[in-house]
Design an enzyme around this catalytic site. Sequence first.
Site, PDB file in Angstrom:
ATOM      1  N   GLU A  74       4.504  -5.216   7.205  1.00 21.35           N
ATOM      2  CA  GLU A  74       3.772  -4.257   8.060  1.00 21.35           C
ATOM      3  C   GLU A  74       4.153  -3.888   9.274  1.00 21.35           C
ATOM      4  O   GLU A  74       4.023  -2.899   9.774  1.00 21.35           O
ATOM      5  CB  GLU A  74       2.145  -4.054   7.849  1.00 21.35           C
ATOM      6  CG  GLU A  74       1.550  -4.113   6.330  1.00 21.35           C
ATOM      7  CD  GLU A  74       1.473  -5.606   5.409  1.00 21.35           C
ATOM      8  OE1 GLU A  74       2.229  -6.225   6.020  1.00 21.35           O
ATOM      9  OE2 GLU A  74       0.675  -5.346   4.517  1.00 21.35           O
ATOM     10  N   ALA A 102       1.002  -1.189   0.188  1.00 21.32           N
ATOM     11  CA  ALA A 102      -0.075   0.089  -0.096  1.00 21.32           C
ATOM     12  C   ALA A 102       0.795   1.259   0.052  1.00 21.32           C
ATOM     13  O   ALA A 102       1.929   1.138   0.466  1.00 21.32           O
ATOM     14  CB  ALA A 102      -0.920   0.069   1.224  1.00 21.32           C
ATOM     15  N   GLY A 144       0.504  -4.844   0.745  1.00 21.78           N
ATOM     16  CA  GLY A 144      -0.636  -5.096  -0.368  1.00 21.78           C
ATOM     17  C   GLY A 144      -0.249  -5.688  -1.497  1.00 21.78           C
ATOM     18  O   GLY A 144      -1.019  -6.088  -2.027  1.00 21.78           O
ATOM     19  N   GLU A 200      -0.665  -9.154  -0.938  1.00 30.48           N
ATOM     20  CA  GLU A 200      -1.888  -9.625  -0.432  1.00 30.48           C
ATOM     21  C   GLU A 200      -2.832  -9.436  -1.854  1.00 30.48           C
ATOM     22  O   GLU A 200      -3.580 -10.129  -2.144  1.00 30.48           O
ATOM     23  CB  GLU A 200      -2.587  -8.197   0.324  1.00 30.48           C
ATOM     24  CG  GLU A 200      -1.846  -8.373   1.777  1.00 30.48           C
ATOM     25  CD  GLU A 200      -2.198  -7.335   2.576  1.00 30.48           C
ATOM     26  OE1 GLU A 200      -2.019  -6.082   2.365  1.00 30.48           O
ATOM     27  OE2 GLU A 200      -2.887  -7.487   3.652  1.00 30.48           O
TER      28      GLU A 200
HETATM   29  N1  CAA Z   1       4.521   3.179  -0.490  1.00 31.31           N
HETATM   30  C1  CAA Z   1       5.141   4.301  -1.167  1.00 31.31           C
HETATM   31  N2  CAA Z   1       6.188   4.321  -1.629  1.00 31.31           N
HETATM   32  C2  CAA Z   1       7.050   3.215  -1.847  1.00 31.31           C
HETATM   33  C3  CAA Z   1       6.832   2.106  -1.303  1.00 31.31           C
HETATM   34  C4  CAA Z   1       5.499   2.001  -0.526  1.00 31.31           C
HETATM   35  N3  CAA Z   1       4.962   0.813  -0.364  1.00 31.31           N
HETATM   36  N4  CAA Z   1       7.587   1.066  -1.734  1.00 31.31           N
HETATM   37  C5  CAA Z   1       8.679   1.817  -2.303  1.00 31.31           C
HETATM   38  N5  CAA Z   1       8.275   3.136  -2.486  1.00 31.31           N
HETATM   39  C6  CAA Z   1       8.956   4.222  -3.189  1.00 31.31           C
HETATM   40  C7  CAA Z   1      10.201   4.557  -2.396  1.00 31.31           C
HETATM   41  O1  CAA Z   1       9.446   5.568  -1.273  1.00 31.31           O
HETATM   42  C8  CAA Z   1      10.952   5.292  -3.377  1.00 31.31           C
HETATM   43  O2  CAA Z   1      10.364   6.596  -3.756  1.00 31.31           O
HETATM   44  P1  CAA Z   1      11.283   7.955  -3.817  1.00 31.31           P
HETATM   45  O3  CAA Z   1      12.335   7.534  -4.952  1.00 31.31           O
HETATM   46  O4  CAA Z   1      10.305   8.971  -4.264  1.00 31.31           O
HETATM   47  O5  CAA Z   1      11.925   8.032  -2.693  1.00 31.31           O
HETATM   48  C9  CAA Z   1      10.846   4.276  -4.595  1.00 31.31           C
HETATM   49  O6  CAA Z   1       9.552   3.758  -4.368  1.00 31.31           O
HETATM   50  C10 CAA Z   1      11.832   3.258  -4.711  1.00 31.31           C
HETATM   51  O7  CAA Z   1      12.082   2.705  -3.521  1.00 31.31           O
HETATM   52  P2  CAA Z   1      13.171   2.726  -2.650  1.00 31.31           P
HETATM   53  O8  CAA Z   1      14.183   3.565  -2.873  1.00 31.31           O
HETATM   54  O9  CAA Z   1      12.950   2.197  -1.133  1.00 31.31           O
HETATM   55  O10 CAA Z   1      13.931   1.130  -3.313  1.00 31.31           O
HETATM   56  P3  CAA Z   1      14.921   0.061  -2.511  1.00 31.31           P
HETATM   57  O11 CAA Z   1      15.391  -0.731  -3.631  1.00 31.31           O
HETATM   58  O12 CAA Z   1      15.965   0.721  -1.718  1.00 31.31           O
HETATM   59  O13 CAA Z   1      13.830  -0.635  -1.448  1.00 31.31           O
HETATM   60  C11 CAA Z   1      11.934  -1.872  -0.911  1.00 31.31           C
HETATM   61  C12 CAA Z   1      12.866  -1.546  -2.120  1.00 31.31           C
HETATM   62  C13 CAA Z   1      12.777  -2.922  -0.139  1.00 31.31           C
HETATM   63  C14 CAA Z   1      10.950  -2.558  -1.480  1.00 31.31           C
HETATM   64  C15 CAA Z   1      11.732  -0.622  -0.127  1.00 31.31           C
HETATM   65  O14 CAA Z   1      11.049   0.243  -1.014  1.00 31.31           O
HETATM   66  C16 CAA Z   1      10.664  -1.059   1.008  1.00 31.31           C
HETATM   67  O15 CAA Z   1      10.737  -1.475   1.917  1.00 31.31           O
HETATM   68  N6  CAA Z   1       8.971  -0.360   0.600  1.00 31.31           N
HETATM   69  C17 CAA Z   1       8.272  -0.515   1.459  1.00 31.31           C
HETATM   70  C18 CAA Z   1       7.677  -2.047   1.610  1.00 31.31           C
HETATM   71  C19 CAA Z   1       6.431  -2.169   2.769  1.00 31.31           C
HETATM   72  O16 CAA Z   1       6.761  -1.864   3.857  1.00 31.31           O
HETATM   73  N7  CAA Z   1       5.291  -2.377   2.116  1.00 31.31           N
HETATM   74  C20 CAA Z   1       4.133  -2.563   3.082  1.00 31.31           C
HETATM   75  C21 CAA Z   1       3.189  -1.267   2.906  1.00 31.31           C
HETATM   76  S1  CAA Z   1       2.139  -1.220   4.161  1.00 31.31           S
HETATM   77  C22 CAA Z   1       0.760  -2.204   3.458  1.00 31.31           C
HETATM   78  O17 CAA Z   1       0.967  -2.640   2.505  1.00 31.31           O
HETATM   79  C23 CAA Z   1      -0.667  -1.795   4.408  1.00 31.31           C
HETATM   80  C24 CAA Z   1      -1.618  -2.925   3.947  1.00 31.31           C
HETATM   81  O18 CAA Z   1      -1.477  -4.075   4.093  1.00 31.31           O
HETATM   82  C25 CAA Z   1      -3.061  -2.244   3.643  1.00 31.31           C
END
Ligand code: CAA
Length: 259
Positions: A135, A66, A112, A115
């Site tokens: 999460e 998400a 998400g 999911e």
């Molecule tokens: N939401 C918003 N932006 C996201 C994102 C997310 N889930 N995942 C990645 N991005 C964005 C980053 O913020 C970044 O944007 P900017 O360049 O504008 O800063 C871009 O995508 C590239 O990401 P990274 O620079 O972080 O890339 P990386 O290779 O260093 O890392 C990753 C990759 C490990 C996937 C890392 O991006 C990450 O940990 N992402 C989040 C994963 C996460 O926690 N997902 C769960 C979300 S909560 C959820 O899903 C709730 C639910 O069930 C309803």
Amino acid sequence: MNYTNILTEQKGHVLYLTINRPKQLNALNKATISELNQALTLADNNKSIGVIILTGAGDKAFVAGADIKEFANFDIENGKKLAAEGQTKLFNVLENLSKPVIAAVNGFALGGGLELAMASHIRIATENAKMGLPEVSLGVIPGYGGTQRLAQLVGRGKAMEMVTTAGMITAEDAKQWGLVNHVTTTENLIPLAEKIAEKILKNSPNAISAAMRSINANYTVGVNGFEVEIEEFGKCFGTSEFIEGTTAFMEKRKANFRD
Ligand code: CAA
């Protein structure tokens, strides 16, 4: 239909649905969820579509979750609404579609994103795909059905470990755990999805939908899956596709269920 965050393309009886926010690793914001809802609803009502292949744009992610930036300042009420709307608008719609969706997981499938893959009917992944529900590392829990569907797919023990550690697993582990059906190279991902689609498309669309409803019934609270199966089985006998299927068998030819 013009979309901003997704791409759609129909080839033959297959709809290719690509989440197209590669710079944000295809994170699911509200707008993307709405567009996916529209595209899936249209596809469900379009008889010429028999299978949907769902993937993410770019070479890094299927969907990284998400959109964290969108919900970072939400309060309790908005948090609850986010999960409820997401589940109703997208994840439940996807799971209850009348035609199979193959999730082609081409990189990170997190939160998400995993999911979304789990609400799909068939999952395949590239060798470099990484899957997890991270999460709790953000101070929340999976909100798009992850706590329920992960346990259904891999068992409660493994789900507990994946969710509480917030760790990622490899595609090979995901296959061993039953989370994905096949693992392949990046180049072969869509061709493999197409091969599975081709096999599905040979079969009766009506029977496919009836079978999917019966399988899903086992996971619906208060519904007896065996009773649903009996009902759905019976209804098949009233269809022209049943006549075509059984007649083709007697005539020693292949059944033709589609034009
Ligand atoms: N939401 C918003 N932006 C996201 C994102 C997310 N889930 N995942 C990645 N991005 C964005 C980053 O913020 C970044 O944007 P900017 O360049 O504008 O800063 C871009 O995508 C590239 O990401 P990274 O620079 O972080 O890339 P990386 O290779 O260093 O890392 C990753 C990759 C490990 C996937 C890392 O991006 C990450 O940990 N992402 C989040 C994963 C996460 O926690 N997902 C769960 C979300 S909560 C959820 O899903 C709730 C639910 O069930 C309803």
